[in-house]
Design a protein around this motif. Structure first.
Motif, PDB file in Angstrom:
ATOM      1  N   LEU A 120       0.752  -1.244   0.118  1.00 37.09           N
ATOM      2  CA  LEU A 120       0.047  -0.127   0.054  1.00 37.09           C
ATOM      3  C   LEU A 120       0.910   1.158  -0.109  1.00 37.09           C
ATOM      4  O   LEU A 120       0.481   2.465  -0.676  1.00 37.09           O
ATOM      5  N   GLN A 156      -3.196  -0.799  -4.747  1.00 32.77           N
ATOM      6  CA  GLN A 156      -4.326  -1.168  -4.133  1.00 32.77           C
ATOM      7  C   GLN A 156      -4.048  -2.488  -3.602  1.00 32.77           C
ATOM      8  O   GLN A 156      -3.557  -3.568  -4.147  1.00 32.77           O
ATOM      9  N   VAL A 157      -4.406  -2.886  -2.287  1.00 29.64           N
ATOM     10  CA  VAL A 157      -4.227  -4.157  -1.407  1.00 29.64           C
ATOM     11  C   VAL A 157      -5.400  -4.468  -0.829  1.00 29.64           C
ATOM     12  O   VAL A 157      -6.139  -3.561  -0.238  1.00 29.64           O
ATOM     13  N   THR A 158      -5.917  -5.814  -1.124  1.00 28.93           N
ATOM     14  CA  THR A 158      -6.886  -6.450  -0.124  1.00 28.93           C
ATOM     15  C   THR A 158      -6.246  -7.387   0.618  1.00 28.93           C
ATOM     16  O   THR A 158      -5.780  -8.464  -0.220  1.00 28.93           O
ATOM     17  N   VAL A 159      -6.092  -7.558   1.763  1.00 25.31           N
ATOM     18  CA  VAL A 159      -5.876  -8.834   2.546  1.00 25.31           C
ATOM     19  C   VAL A 159      -6.669  -9.404   3.399  1.00 25.31           C
ATOM     20  O   VAL A 159      -7.558  -8.762   4.271  1.00 25.31           O
ATOM     21  N   GLY A 160      -7.114 -10.348   2.896  1.00 29.86           N
ATOM     22  CA  GLY A 160      -8.209 -11.478   3.711  1.00 29.86           C
ATOM     23  C   GLY A 160      -7.703 -12.290   4.584  1.00 29.86           C
ATOM     24  O   GLY A 160      -6.695 -12.790   4.353  1.00 29.86           O
ATOM     25  N   GLU A 161      -8.085 -12.147   5.772  1.00 28.56           N
ATOM     26  CA  GLU A 161      -7.486 -12.893   7.119  1.00 28.56           C
ATOM     27  C   GLU A 161      -8.567 -13.846   7.518  1.00 28.56           C
ATOM     28  O   GLU A 161      -9.716 -13.669   7.616  1.00 28.56           O
ATOM     29  N   PRO A 197     -11.688 -10.282  -0.929  1.00 33.05           N
ATOM     30  CA  PRO A 197     -10.971 -10.674  -0.016  1.00 33.05           C
ATOM     31  C   PRO A 197     -10.488 -12.409  -0.210  1.00 33.05           C
ATOM     32  O   PRO A 197      -9.624 -12.926   0.455  1.00 33.05           O
ATOM     33  N   ARG A 244      -4.460   7.490   2.486  1.00 29.01           N
ATOM     34  CA  ARG A 244      -4.950   6.235   2.431  1.00 29.01           C
ATOM     35  C   ARG A 244      -3.915   5.459   3.244  1.00 29.01           C
ATOM     36  O   ARG A 244      -2.829   5.663   3.266  1.00 29.01           O
ATOM     37  N   THR A 245      -4.689   4.551   4.211  1.00 31.22           N
ATOM     38  CA  THR A 245      -4.148   3.742   5.271  1.00 31.22           C
ATOM     39  C   THR A 245      -4.757   2.215   4.997  1.00 31.22           C
ATOM     40  O   THR A 245      -5.789   2.317   4.712  1.00 31.22           O
ATOM     41  N   LEU A 246      -3.963   1.449   5.567  1.00 30.36           N
ATOM     42  CA  LEU A 246      -4.372  -0.044   5.379  1.00 30.36           C
ATOM     43  C   LEU A 246      -5.180  -0.127   6.705  1.00 30.36           C
ATOM     44  O   LEU A 246      -4.492  -0.272   7.814  1.00 30.36           O
ATOM     45  N   GLN A 251      -8.374  -2.434   8.796  1.00 29.12           N
ATOM     46  CA  GLN A 251      -9.138  -3.743   8.699  1.00 29.12           C
ATOM     47  C   GLN A 251     -10.384  -3.274   8.762  1.00 29.12           C
ATOM     48  O   GLN A 251     -10.868  -2.098   9.190  1.00 29.12           O
ATOM     49  N   THR A 306     -10.956  -8.093   6.637  1.00 28.18           N
ATOM     50  CA  THR A 306     -10.307  -7.790   5.540  1.00 28.18           C
ATOM     51  C   THR A 306      -9.405  -6.427   5.655  1.00 28.18           C
ATOM     52  O   THR A 306     -10.128  -5.674   6.245  1.00 28.18           O
ATOM     53  N   ARG A 307      -8.343  -6.409   5.389  1.00 26.70           N
ATOM     54  CA  ARG A 307      -7.710  -5.191   5.404  1.00 26.70           C
ATOM     55  C   ARG A 307      -7.478  -4.550   3.791  1.00 26.70           C
ATOM     56  O   ARG A 307      -7.134  -5.384   3.000  1.00 26.70           O
ATOM     57  N   ALA A 308      -7.847  -3.216   3.805  1.00 29.61           N
ATOM     58  CA  ALA A 308      -7.710  -2.756   2.585  1.00 29.61           C
ATOM     59  C   ALA A 308      -7.489  -1.006   2.643  1.00 29.61           C
ATOM     60  O   ALA A 308      -7.542  -0.749   3.769  1.00 29.61           O
ATOM     61  N   GLY A 309      -7.005  -0.421   1.616  1.00 29.20           N
ATOM     62  CA  GLY A 309      -6.698   1.040   1.632  1.00 29.20           C
ATOM     63  C   GLY A 309      -7.974   1.483   1.869  1.00 29.20           C
ATOM     64  O   GLY A 309      -9.075   1.477   1.405  1.00 29.20           O
TER      65      GLY A 309
END
Lengths: 205, 641
Positions: free
Chosen positions: A33, A38-43, A68, B12-14, B16, B178-181
Motif C-alpha cells: 500500500l 491497491q491491496v486487499t488482505v483477507g485474513e 478478499p 490512504r491507510t491499510l 481492517q 479484510t484489510r484494504a486501503g
C-alpha cells in the motif's frame, strides 16, 4: 509504481495458528500500500490460535478493488510457515505456474500426535510440492529463527525470502519500513536480521 | 489495535474492516461505544477503546450485549451519538431490548453493528442476523469493503438521527477481517453536551399507534437510503442475467463475471441498503431482464424480499426466472466465493469457467489425499482447560455412573473435541451450560441418577450464567458448577471482564470475583489450581459424590497465552529417554495418544515420547501423567514466578 506482471497479483500466506501468519500478511499489505498499490488482505482467524490451519490472502492491483478471497488454482505465490500446510493449500490454490516458499519445520497436528494420522516423510512432502509448482523454495526458516533467538521469527524470514524471489513489485526496504511501523525500534534489529537471512536462504535455494 | 484518531485525513491507510467501522464512528462523532467481545466483531471496540482517550469519548466492554446496547440507548436519549457492536449471537442476547427500543425511538444517532460469521469460522452458528432489521422494522446497511464500512458508519448515524430510530449495520467475517486501503475523513471538532429533558419519556405506550410510526420511520429511511449512493448498478442496459448481490458477494460476483468473460451479458446490482429494499430501483432492474441470480450470505434475505416484490408486480413485469438459494445455484449454507459464483453464472449462461490442466488437478488432489491429514483444533500448549477436562474425564470415569458435562461458550467449548477428551456433552449458547444442568438436576425424583457437572468460563459466568445459577439455587437443583477461570475472555482475544477488574480503556474498574458472588448466593465454593491434577481430581470427586443443591469449584489458572505474554511459564520440559518405556509401556503411549498436548509427541523413529521445544511452553502439567515418571520439568532460569 512498478507495473504488475499479472493483475491481480494473488499471494497466499499460510501456516498454523500462532505462527504469525496474520502479521506477515499485514506487513505485506502495508508495504504494498505504501508503494502505491491497491491491496486487499483477507485474513482467516478466530479459532486460529487453537492449533488449526490459518491462511491469509493478499491481492495486489494497480487500481481495481478486489474481494478478499482468491479463486481456486490461481495464486501466484504460496508462502507457508509449515510444510504440511503448503501442500494442503496447494491442493486448492495451486497450478503449474505457482511459486511455493515453505518453512521446512513440521508442526505435528494433534491427530498425528495421538497416533490417529501419519505425518508424511519430509522427502515425500518436498517431492509432492516440487513436482506440482514452478519453483519450490524449501527453507529452514524455524532453524534459522532459532539461531536468531526466537522461533516466531520464521514468519519474517519467510517474508525476506519472498522479497528475494522477484515476485513482488517491492523490495526488502519497503517490507522493513512496514515492520518498522508495527514494532518498536528495540525489536527492529532482530527483524532486520531475519529479513536479511530470509533473502540469503532464498538466494541459495 | 491502534489509536485511530492519529490517522491523517485524506491519506490512504491499510485498515481492517473492523477498524474502518470504528474510524467511521469516530468521524461521525460517536460519544459512547459499548460491546461484548466475540469474533469477528471484537476489534471494533478494541480500536475505539484505544482511541477513547484522544477522542475524549467513553468506551466500555460491557458484561453482555444487551447491557451494551442499553448503555448506548441511554446516551442516545441525551442527544449523544452512541453504538453497540457484537457478533451475530449477541443480537439474540439483546433482541428483547431492540424490539422495544424501536417502539420508543431514539434521539442521538445510534447504530447497532452486527458482525455475522457465514461459514461459522469462529462461531457456534452461522445465523443471519439481518432478520433483526425486518423483525424490528429497522434500516439495514451492508458494506462490501473497508472503505464502505467507514462511509456507511458515518451515514448510519445521520440516518438514525433523521428518522429517530436505531440503524443496523451488518458486517461479515470476511469483511471485518479484510484489510484494504481506506482514506479517512476529518474528525468532528466538538460533540454536543448530553442532556435529557425530564419532561421527555422514552417508552413503548401506546404500542399499536407507535408501531405505525415505526413503519413510517422505516419508509422515510428507505427514501433517504435510496439517495445515499450505496446501491449501484454496473452492466449493460438490458442484461441477459441480472445478479443482485450484497457485501463481499458483490465483489465475488464481479470477479466471477470478469473471469467468465461475460461482462457484456451480465448486469450486477450491488445493494448496500438491504432493508427496506429500494423497490423503485429493483422494479426498474427487474423490468430490464428475464433472469435474476441472487448472491448473498447466508440466508435468502434479499432473494425472498425481491421475490415478494416481484409477486406484487408480476402482471406488469411478466415471467421471470429467479436463481439462488431456492434453486441450488448458490448454497443455502456457508460462505460464497468467486468460484461458487463463477459456477452459478456458468450453469445459467452455459459457459465453463476456465480451469487449469485437469491432469495437474488430479495429480495434486491425489497427493493431498495421500499425504495431508486434517489438522484438528485443540487447546493450546499449557492450556489450563486441558488439565481441567482431564480431571473431569478421570473423575467421571472413576465415579462410574455415566456422569455428564453440560458445557458452555468459550475456548472450553472445544471440549466437544478429542482435545477435551470429548467431555462436553452439550454446548449451545452463553449461559446455557448451567441452565441445562439445572433441568437435569431436577430429574432425581424421576429416576435420573447420572451426575451432572456444568462448566462456565469466567467471562461467561458474568455474561449469562448468573440467572441460571440463581434459578438452580432457588429451585434447589442438584449439580456441580465448575467455573473455568482463566482470567480472560480468551477465545475472543483476552479482553477484560468483571472478574479481571480491568476495563476496555485501561481505567481501573471494580474486580468482582466469582467466589464472592457464589458465596453471596449461598453456593458452597472451593478454589483449586487445575495444574495441580491430584488436588483438582480430589476436589471434583468430592463435589460429584456430594449431593443436594448446587456446589461450585473454581478452577483458576491464567490462560496459557496470557502467561506467555507475561514472561512465560516456569519450566523447561524434557522426556528422560531411559525412563520412557516407549512402545513397551503398558499405557500404550498414554501421554501423546490420550493427553494430546501439541508440545508432547511420540517419536516413531526413536520409539520414545519427546518434547517439541518449539511448541512446548513449559507449564509442567504433563509430569503428572507419565506412569514411569519419565517427563521432567527443570525450572527455567529466567522464568517469571
Amino acid at each position: 509504481m512498478k507495473a504488475l506482471d499479472q493483475e491481480p497479483l494473488d499471494l497466499i500466506v499460510t501456516g498454523v495458528g500462532g505462527q504469525g501468519n496474520v502479521l506477515a500478511s499485514q506487513v505485506l499489505g502495508r508495504a504494498l500500500l505504501a508503494a502505491g498499490y491497491q491491496v486487499t488482505v483477507g485474513e482467516t482467524y478466530g479459532l486460529s490460535q487453537r492449533g488449526g490451519p490459518v491462511m491469509s490472502m493478499v491481492r495486489v492491483t494497480q487500481e481495481k478493488v478486489m474481494g478478499p478471497v482468491i479463486p481456486a488454482h490461481s495464486a501466484a505465490a504460496l508462502v507457508s510457515l509449515e510444510p504440511l500446510e503448503a501442500l494442503r493449500v496447494l491442493g486448492t490454490y495451486g497450478h503449474p505456474g505457482v511459486v511455493v516458499l515453505t518453512n521446512d519445520r513440521p508442526l505435528l497436528p494433534l491427530n498425528v500426535i495421538a497416533g490417529a494420522d501419519r505425518y508424511p516423510e519430509l522427502a515425500e512432502l518436498k517431492q509432492a510440492l516440487s513436482e506440482n509448482c514452478a519453483k519450490l523454495y524449501w527453507l529452514p526458516a524455524t532453524e534459522t529463527a532459532l539461531t536468531l533467538g526466537n522461533p516466531i521469527l520464521a514468519n519474517v524470514i519467510m517474508l525476506g525470502a519472498l522479497g528475494a524471489t522477484g515476485l513482488l513489485p517491492i523490495g526488502a526496504g519497503e517490507m522493513e519500513a512496514a515492520l518498522g511501523a508495527m514494532f518498536p525500534e528495540s525489536k527492529m534489529g532482530v527483524n532486520r536480521r531475519a529479513l536479511a537471512k530470509g533473502a540469503e536462504l532464498a538466494a541459495a535455494a | 489495535m491502534a489509536d485511530l484518531t492519529k490517522l491523517t485525513p485524506g491519506q490512504r491507510t491499510l485498515l481492517q474492516g473492523n477498524e474502518a467501522i470504528a474510524r467511521g464512528a469516530l468521524e461521525a462523532g460517536v460519544s459512547l461505544a459499548a460491546a461484548y467481545p466475540g469474533n469477528p466483531s471484537s476489534e471494533i471496540l478494541e480500536s475505539l477503546a484505544d482511541s477513547a482517550a484522544s477522542a475524549g469519548i467513553y468506551v466500555e466492554w460491557s458484561a453482555n450485549e444487551k447491557v451494551a446496547l442499553e448503555a448506548a440507548a441511554g446516551a442516545s436519549f441525551t442527544g449523544l451519538r452512541a453504538m453497540a457492536s457484537m457478533k451475530q449471537n449477541g443480537v439474540n442476547v439483546c433482541q428483547d431490548f431492540i424490539c422495544n427500543l424501536t417502539i420508543s425511538g431514539t434521539k442521538g444517532g445510534i447504530v447497532l453493528v452486527t458482525a455475522d460469521d457465514p461459514g461459522s469460522i469462529s462461531s457456534t452458528n452461522e445465523q443471519d442476523a439481518r432478520f433483526i432489521a425486518k423483525l424490528a422494522e429497522l434500516p439495514l446497511l451492508e458494506p462490501s469493503t473497508p472503505a464502505e464500512c467507514l462511509a456507511m458508519m458515518r451515514f448510519a448515524f445521520e440516518l438514525s438521527e433523521q428518522i429517530g430510530n436505531l440503524v443496523v449495520l451488518r458486517s461479515i467475517s470476511r469483511l471485518s477481517h479484510t484489510r484494504a486501503g481506506v482514506t479517512p475523513g476529518p474528525l468532528p471538532a466538538s460533540r454536543p453536551r448530553p442532556y435529557w429533558d425530564p419532561k421527555v419519556a422514552w417508552h413503548t405506550l401506546p404500542t399499536v399507534p407507535r408501531h405505525r410510526v415505526m413503519l413510517e420511520k422505516l419508509a422515510q429511511a428507505g427514501r433517504i437510503m435510496s439517495a445515499a449512493g450505496f446501491n449501484a448498478y454496473r452492466g449493460p442496459e438490458r442484461p441477459e442475467l441480472l445478479v443482485i448481490a450484497s457485501a463481499s458477494s458483490a465483489l465475488y460476483a464481479g470477479e466471477a463475471r470478469d473471469r467468465l468473460g461475460v461482462a457484456s451479458r451480465v448486469g450486477l446490482l450491488k445493494l448496500g441498503c438491504t432493508w427496506p429494499l429500494d423497490e423503485a430501483l429493483l422494479l426498474k432492474h427487474l423490468a430490464s431482464t428475464e433472469q435474476i441470480l441472487f448472491a448473498e450470505e447466508v440466508d435468502p434475505f434479499i432473494e425472498d424480499g425481491v421475490k415478494a416484490l416481484y409477486a406484487q408486480h408480476a402482471p406488469e413485469l411478466g415471467v421471470k426466472r429467479f436463481f439462488g438459494a431456492a434453486t441450488g445455484h448458490t448454497p443455502p449454507v456457508g460462505e460464497l466465493s468467486p468460484d461458487v459464483l463463477a459456477s452459478a453464472l456458468g450453469q445459467i449462461l452455459g459457459r465453463e469457467p476456465a480451469t487449469v490442466d485437469p491432469a495437474y488437478l488430479e495429480r495434486v488432489a491425489e497427493r493431498v489425499a495421500a499425504l495431508v491429514p486434517p489438522r484438528e483444533f485443540g487447546f493450546c500448549p499449557g492450556c489450563p482447560h486441558r488439565a481441567s477436562f482431564w480431571a473431569m474425564k478421570q473423575v467421571l470415569a472413576v465415579d462410574g455412573r455415566d456422569g455428564l458435562v453440560s458445557g458452555d461458550i468459550g475456548c472450553y467449548s472445544l471440549a466437544m473435541l478429542p482435545t477435551g477428551f470429548k467431555r462436553a456433552n452439550a454446548v449451545h449458547c452463553m449461559g446455557s451450560g448451567p441452565g441445562v444442568a439445572g433441568g437435569l438436576g431436577q430429574l432425581r425424583g424421576q429416576g435420573f441418577t447420572q451426575p451432572v457437572i456444568t462448566t462456565v468460563g469466567d467471562s461467561t459466568f458474568f455474561h449469562a450464567a448468573l440467572p441460571a445459577i440463581i434459578n438452580a439455587r432457588w429451585n434447589r437443583s442438584d449439580f456441580v458448577l465448575v467455573v473455568l477461570d482463566n482470567s480472560a475472555t480468551a477465545m475472543t482475544g483476552f479482553q477484560p471482564h468483571p472478574g479481571t477488574g480491568q476495563t476496555a480503556t485501561g481505567r481501573e474498574g471494580t474486580q468482582l470475583d466469582p467466589e464472592t458472588v457464589l458465596k453471596a448466593l449461598g453456593v458452597p465454593c472451593q478454589v483449586v489450581d487445575p495444574y495441580d491434577m491430584q488436588a483438582t481430581q480430589q476436589a471434583l470427586y468430592d463435589a460429584v459424590q456430594a449431593s443436594g443443591g448446587v456446589r461450585a469449584l473454581i478452577l483458576r489458572r491464567v490462560c496459557a497465552l496470557v502467561q506467555n505474554k507475561r514472561g512465560g511459564h516456569p519450566y523447561t520440559m524434557s522426556v528422560d529417554q531411559d525412563k520412557c518405556r516407549g512402545q513397551d509401556c503398558g499405557c500404550h503411549r498414554f501421554c501423546s495418544r490420550v493427553f494430546r498436548c501439541p508440545g508432547l509427541f511420540f517419536d516413531e523413529a526413536a520409539g520414545k515420547a519427546m518434547i517439541d521445544p518449539v511448541v512446548c511452553v513449559g507449564c509442567g502439567v504433563c509430569t503428572q501423567i507419565c506412569p514411569a515418571g519419565a517427563i521432567q520439568a527443570e525450572p527455567r532460569k529466567e522464568a517469571a514466578a
